[in-house]
Write a protein that holds these residues in place. Sequence first.
Motif, PDB file in Angstrom:
ATOM      1  N   GLY A 352      24.764 -12.624  28.256  1.00  0.00           N
ATOM      2  CA  GLY A 352      23.971 -12.761  29.476  1.00  0.00           C
ATOM      3  C   GLY A 352      24.014 -11.485  30.285  1.00  0.00           C
ATOM      4  O   GLY A 352      24.453 -10.434  29.807  1.00  0.00           O
ATOM      5  N   GLY A 353      23.542 -11.562  31.504  1.00  0.00           N
ATOM      6  CA  GLY A 353      23.501 -10.376  32.348  1.00  0.00           C
ATOM      7  C   GLY A 353      22.828 -10.677  33.661  1.00  0.00           C
ATOM      8  O   GLY A 353      22.690 -11.844  34.054  1.00  0.00           O
ATOM      9  N   GLU A 354      22.384  -9.647  34.332  1.00  0.00           N
ATOM     10  CA  GLU A 354      21.800  -9.804  35.659  1.00  0.00           C
ATOM     11  C   GLU A 354      20.357 -10.281  35.584  1.00  0.00           C
ATOM     12  O   GLU A 354      19.589  -9.869  34.722  1.00  0.00           O
ATOM     13  N   ARG A 355      20.012 -11.144  36.511  1.00  0.00           N
ATOM     14  CA  ARG A 355      18.643 -11.631  36.649  1.00  0.00           C
ATOM     15  C   ARG A 355      17.728 -10.488  37.091  1.00  0.00           C
ATOM     16  O   ARG A 355      18.111  -9.634  37.891  1.00  0.00           O
ATOM     17  N   ARG A 356      16.501 -10.504  36.574  1.00  0.00           N
ATOM     18  CA  ARG A 356      15.467  -9.554  37.011  1.00  0.00           C
ATOM     19  C   ARG A 356      14.233 -10.362  37.394  1.00  0.00           C
ATOM     20  O   ARG A 356      13.503 -10.827  36.519  1.00  0.00           O
ATOM     21  N   GLY A 357      14.020 -10.548  38.689  1.00  0.00           N
ATOM     22  CA  GLY A 357      12.887 -11.352  39.132  1.00  0.00           C
ATOM     23  C   GLY A 357      13.034 -12.776  38.644  1.00  0.00           C
ATOM     24  O   GLY A 357      14.024 -13.442  38.923  1.00  0.00           O
ATOM     25  N   ALA A 358      12.039 -13.245  37.883  1.00  0.00           N
ATOM     26  CA  ALA A 358      12.084 -14.601  37.338  1.00  0.00           C
ATOM     27  C   ALA A 358      12.680 -14.640  35.936  1.00  0.00           C
ATOM     28  O   ALA A 358      12.682 -15.698  35.307  1.00  0.00           O
ATOM     29  N   VAL A 359      13.166 -13.517  35.462  1.00  0.00           N
ATOM     30  CA  VAL A 359      13.736 -13.446  34.116  1.00  0.00           C
ATOM     31  C   VAL A 359      15.256 -13.595  34.189  1.00  0.00           C
ATOM     32  O   VAL A 359      15.944 -12.776  34.811  1.00  0.00           O
ATOM     33  N   VAL A 360      15.766 -14.642  33.552  1.00  0.00           N
ATOM     34  CA  VAL A 360      17.205 -14.841  33.410  1.00  0.00           C
ATOM     35  C   VAL A 360      17.563 -14.495  31.973  1.00  0.00           C
ATOM     36  O   VAL A 360      17.032 -15.109  31.042  1.00  0.00           O
ATOM     37  N   PRO A 361      18.428 -13.513  31.738  1.00  0.00           N
ATOM     38  CA  PRO A 361      18.792 -13.179  30.359  1.00  0.00           C
ATOM     39  C   PRO A 361      19.376 -14.394  29.646  1.00  0.00           C
ATOM     40  O   PRO A 361      20.059 -15.227  30.274  1.00  0.00           O
TER      41      PRO A 361
END
Length: 475
Positions: A352-361
């Motif tokens: 996993g990782g950091e969210r970018r906008g509406a994208v959750v890894p």
Amino acid sequence: MAADTRTCRLLVAGEWQDGCDSSSVLDKYRQAPWALAQLPSREQVALAVTGAEGAFRASTLDAYARGAILDRAAAIIERRSDELVAVMRAEAGFTGHDAANEIRRGAITLRLSAEEARRFSGELVPMEGAPGQAGRIGFTLRVPLGVVCAITPFNAPLNTVAHKVGPALAAGNAVILKPSLHTPVTACILAEALLEAGLPPGLLSVLHGGAQVAQWLLEERAVRFYAFTGSTEAGRAIQQRAGLRRTQMELGSIAHCVVCDDADLDAALPKIVNAGYRKAGQVCTSVQVLLVHTAIAAEVERRLTDMVESLPYGDPSDASTVVGPVISEASAQRIERWIDEAMAAGARRLAGGERRGAVVPPTLLADVDPATSLGCQEVFGPVMCIVPFDRLEDAIDRVNSTPYGLATGVFTNRLDDAIRAARRLEVGGVHINETSSSRVDLMPYGGSKDSGFGREGPHYAIREMSEERMVTLLA
């Protein structure tokens, strides 16, 4: 709003109309306005229902004609597949693969509904088997209910709509469709396909909107049946307002998958990854809790970590993307909070990782406290939690301890374990050597407990959306 923004109008009593207001539909990856959905007035809702009831009573379509319309609509959907892929990529955030699969299945569902229309019938009742009934003939007719209201979600904007509209029309009903405000354009394209295929316009209305429009539809006593897919909370409210009118509810879930110590991991793990992360985990049966026997837990953890870390995610227009955005930035923020909460309570993030906008890894966790949100609520996002178990009974008890019961997958090669799980799991579907997300559109699909009741699948839904009438003749 851009000058070329697509406007999604209302279909009311056979006519496409503007509403009294409008709502922006966002491109889910770019989080920018992409389309405009017209919203109805209270009067337009009433007109739609009145028009649907009138069209139902005036309809002369026989079973063959209804089947032919549904078959033609399926072909039109396939012909418009490129357009639909582009639409679902924008309004649902689907990857090309997820959108293409949605179109394929939607066409199948319409064709299955067409088959059911042509063989829709009752049965002979052996009246003479009762004393004093010599010479009496009995049989049942299956008759439509009248006006069916379909309230549908964003995560299957074509196929779930087809699963409600197709069987309802196949049975001879009129339909009021209220699609998700997140994904109205896909629903309008399906409506256009049905009209082009020859459906009399008054038999289908499309009303965009949120809870207020659903509330107005519940106030319309001419609606005889409500078919709903969505959250348990919303379903409970609809059921309370529907009263004695009939309903079909496909509601929330915490989907589990059980991996026993004898499972074929080479076959199981790719299926589990697909079931956990397709459509960015926004499927009621997406694997949220993966129950793994302790004897193989370390191996499963290691192999799944590598597989999940390698999943490409981000822009759904990129052909390599497997996990696109979730339906809104607010949903992504909630998922992120739940992950943070689980980690603060001792969970390990394996991928996993950091969210970018509406994208959750795509995220894989271990050691999740069952008292945290991820342990006891439906995440509806690309997050899977590995939980070890020692005995199959422990895994079954873990599944049954939740208030939900939609579907569970079990990977084992021991027939006795498979049958024991099938008998004991309190869910609507048990899939042996498949995941919880396994679904074929002709099978009965639905849940138990707080996951709802009633069954989708055209053969089953057409019976939910009709009633049995007894007829006797004395010769």
